[in-house]
Design a protein around this motif. Sequence first.
Motif, PDB file in Angstrom:
ATOM      1  N   THR A 172      19.314   5.487  -0.299  1.00  0.00           N
ATOM      2  CA  THR A 172      18.126   5.490  -1.518  1.00  0.00           C
ATOM      3  C   THR A 172      18.875   6.053  -2.832  1.00  0.00           C
ATOM      4  O   THR A 172      19.591   7.037  -2.742  1.00  0.00           O
ATOM      5  CB  THR A 172      16.978   6.324  -1.023  1.00  0.00           C
ATOM      6  OG1 THR A 172      16.502   5.906   0.070  1.00  0.00           O
ATOM      7  CG2 THR A 172      16.023   6.624  -2.307  1.00  0.00           C
TER       8      THR A 172
ATOM      9  N   ASP B 290      14.036  -2.482   1.380  1.00  0.00           N
ATOM     10  CA  ASP B 290      13.248  -1.654   2.035  1.00  0.00           C
ATOM     11  C   ASP B 290      12.106  -1.267   1.158  1.00  0.00           C
ATOM     12  O   ASP B 290      11.127  -1.590   1.773  1.00  0.00           O
ATOM     13  CB  ASP B 290      14.152  -0.486   2.638  1.00  0.00           C
ATOM     14  CG  ASP B 290      14.617  -0.740   4.107  1.00  0.00           C
ATOM     15  OD1 ASP B 290      14.459  -1.669   4.471  1.00  0.00           O
ATOM     16  OD2 ASP B 290      15.188   0.352   4.494  1.00  0.00           O
ATOM     17  N   SER B 291      12.416  -0.641  -0.060  1.00  0.00           N
ATOM     18  CA  SER B 291      11.282  -0.189  -0.614  1.00  0.00           C
ATOM     19  C   SER B 291      11.778  -0.084  -2.044  1.00  0.00           C
ATOM     20  O   SER B 291      12.865   0.397  -2.393  1.00  0.00           O
ATOM     21  CB  SER B 291      10.579   0.937  -0.024  1.00  0.00           C
ATOM     22  OG  SER B 291      11.470   1.936  -0.115  1.00  0.00           O
TER      23      SER B 291
ATOM     24  N   TYR C  91       9.758   2.421  -4.955  1.00  0.00           N
ATOM     25  CA  TYR C  91       8.510   3.416  -5.409  1.00  0.00           C
ATOM     26  C   TYR C  91       8.647   3.926  -6.922  1.00  0.00           C
ATOM     27  O   TYR C  91       9.566   4.126  -7.431  1.00  0.00           O
ATOM     28  CB  TYR C  91       8.396   4.612  -4.478  1.00  0.00           C
ATOM     29  CG  TYR C  91       8.159   4.308  -3.046  1.00  0.00           C
ATOM     30  CD1 TYR C  91       6.857   3.931  -2.470  1.00  0.00           C
ATOM     31  CD2 TYR C  91       9.193   4.526  -2.311  1.00  0.00           C
ATOM     32  CE1 TYR C  91       6.687   3.646  -1.208  1.00  0.00           C
ATOM     33  CE2 TYR C  91       8.768   4.192  -0.945  1.00  0.00           C
ATOM     34  CZ  TYR C  91       7.717   3.867  -0.411  1.00  0.00           C
ATOM     35  OH  TYR C  91       7.367   3.519   0.849  1.00  0.00           O
TER      36      TYR C  91
ATOM     37  N   THR D 150       3.525   2.151  -5.098  1.00  0.00           N
ATOM     38  CA  THR D 150       4.547   1.417  -4.162  1.00  0.00           C
ATOM     39  C   THR D 150       4.604   0.069  -4.661  1.00  0.00           C
ATOM     40  O   THR D 150       3.692  -0.879  -4.727  1.00  0.00           O
ATOM     41  CB  THR D 150       3.741   1.203  -2.763  1.00  0.00           C
ATOM     42  OG1 THR D 150       3.499   2.874  -2.276  1.00  0.00           O
ATOM     43  CG2 THR D 150       4.843   0.538  -1.837  1.00  0.00           C
TER      44      THR D 150
ATOM     45  N   TRP E 107       7.021  -2.015  -3.620  1.00  0.00           N
ATOM     46  CA  TRP E 107       7.643  -2.861  -2.563  1.00  0.00           C
ATOM     47  C   TRP E 107       7.672  -2.087  -1.196  1.00  0.00           C
ATOM     48  O   TRP E 107       8.540  -0.911  -1.316  1.00  0.00           O
ATOM     49  CB  TRP E 107       8.683  -3.605  -2.949  1.00  0.00           C
ATOM     50  CG  TRP E 107       9.254  -4.769  -1.972  1.00  0.00           C
ATOM     51  CD1 TRP E 107      10.081  -4.687  -0.870  1.00  0.00           C
ATOM     52  CD2 TRP E 107       8.728  -6.022  -1.955  1.00  0.00           C
ATOM     53  NE1 TRP E 107       9.945  -5.779  -0.109  1.00  0.00           N
ATOM     54  CE2 TRP E 107       9.123  -6.642  -0.664  1.00  0.00           C
ATOM     55  CE3 TRP E 107       7.911  -6.832  -2.802  1.00  0.00           C
ATOM     56  CZ2 TRP E 107       9.189  -8.086  -0.561  1.00  0.00           C
ATOM     57  CZ3 TRP E 107       7.785  -8.340  -2.499  1.00  0.00           C
ATOM     58  CH2 TRP E 107       8.330  -8.718  -1.328  1.00  0.00           C
ATOM     59  N   ASN E 108       7.349  -2.441  -0.102  1.00  0.00           N
ATOM     60  CA  ASN E 108       7.639  -1.714   1.003  1.00  0.00           C
ATOM     61  C   ASN E 108       6.896  -2.580   2.230  1.00  0.00           C
ATOM     62  O   ASN E 108       6.135  -3.478   2.071  1.00  0.00           O
ATOM     63  CB  ASN E 108       6.554  -0.316   1.123  1.00  0.00           C
ATOM     64  CG  ASN E 108       6.936   0.368   2.248  1.00  0.00           C
ATOM     65  OD1 ASN E 108       8.025   0.623   2.609  1.00  0.00           O
ATOM     66  ND2 ASN E 108       6.040   0.993   3.052  1.00  0.00           N
TER      67      ASN E 108
ATOM     68  N   GLY F   8       3.207  -3.997  -3.271  1.00  0.00           N
ATOM     69  CA  GLY F   8       2.132  -3.004  -3.180  1.00  0.00           C
ATOM     70  C   GLY F   8       1.243  -3.188  -4.138  1.00  0.00           C
ATOM     71  O   GLY F   8       0.736  -4.461  -4.768  1.00  0.00           O
TER      72      GLY F   8
END
Lengths: 181, 192
Positions: A77, A111-112, A114, A130, A132-133, A138
């Motif tokens: 991350t 993955d994500s 935020y 959010t 993308w998750n 989101g």
Amino acid sequence: MQINYKKSMKLIVLLISSILIATVSATIYDYMNLNGTVGVQGMSLAWLDGDDASSAGTQINGVTATLTQLKGPPNGTRIYADPVRLNNTGASAGPFNLTISSVTGNTSYLDSIYVRLYSLNTSAWTGNLTVWNAGAQGSDLTGLSIPENNLWRFQWEITWNAAATTSNSVTVNLKIQVPVS
Amino acid sequence: MRKTNEKAKLGYVLLAIALSLLLSYACKNAFGNVYDLINLNSNFSCEIPTVILGDGANKTSTIYENRTSARIAINADSSALTYNYSLNIINNDLSNWEVKLDCFNATNAVRVNATIILHDNSTSSVQISVDNVSLNQADSYYNLASSSTIYIGVMNLIENSPDGTTILQAYLRMRIPGTTTYTLYTITFEFT
């Protein structure tokens, strides 16, 4: 007075048709307003470089801020705590919505993503978007309000999955909607 | 005559409803949902990690894909065990970094006593300590010089109870000194 029901019904059908036409026409008119520059000059919200503007490649051009160099390792991350700030220079609180316009590119390797909002005046967390998750875009973040003469930082957190490579990239376009009073 | 009046009233009511609908739609579209827009665009790419993880001399770790996450598994005993080289943290970058361990999840933590450190053979920094009462974190960065390797050591590991497994999940949090841009790798400590 005699009422001609056939004429009345025809009139009602005509009115309903005009409602539908008016709705469609007015919707297009809304978007014309949104894409124009009318009202932007009077806005009290503006972008400013944050402490991480250099590493994030922040470029500000009028009402558009672009983060050009956001990167992250696969299966790890990356957090850019302060790449860009929103400044309310007005004399009153500035209500706004933070909306996701588009997320495009190699999203299957994501993955994500935020975006977390923090006040630099109070250090308080003020919102969490959010982007993308779990393989999906989101939801918009609505009902935000930045107090007068306040600065908020926009923290970005990106996590690529283990299969991501250097050929993968994703583009995110967010919009801040400021209601015109 | 009375019937004709009722029909007339009904006609007026229908007409009034239709006009009200038209007026409400017209007003909504004329006055509502007008916004100014400010844009925030970003482009993300994946990069080759410049700091990577490697199995230490104690051979206690499993390194996962891309060498950006790892698991350290040690069988605890009632007598104290020390593994000074549980995991290597290798900096291939020409820049100095700072690193620390942030424990974000713990299961059966107080089942063991242990001290987890970062060191380079000459200096060290206690990052996480756990005993039969509590888990503590130092929250202090340790220097990872350019083109160098430092180590995660597990010191004085003692099993307080033979039952269960202790799992500590931690982020290896890394940053270039003086910046607030961070990279997080997940490291799992498993003490059986």
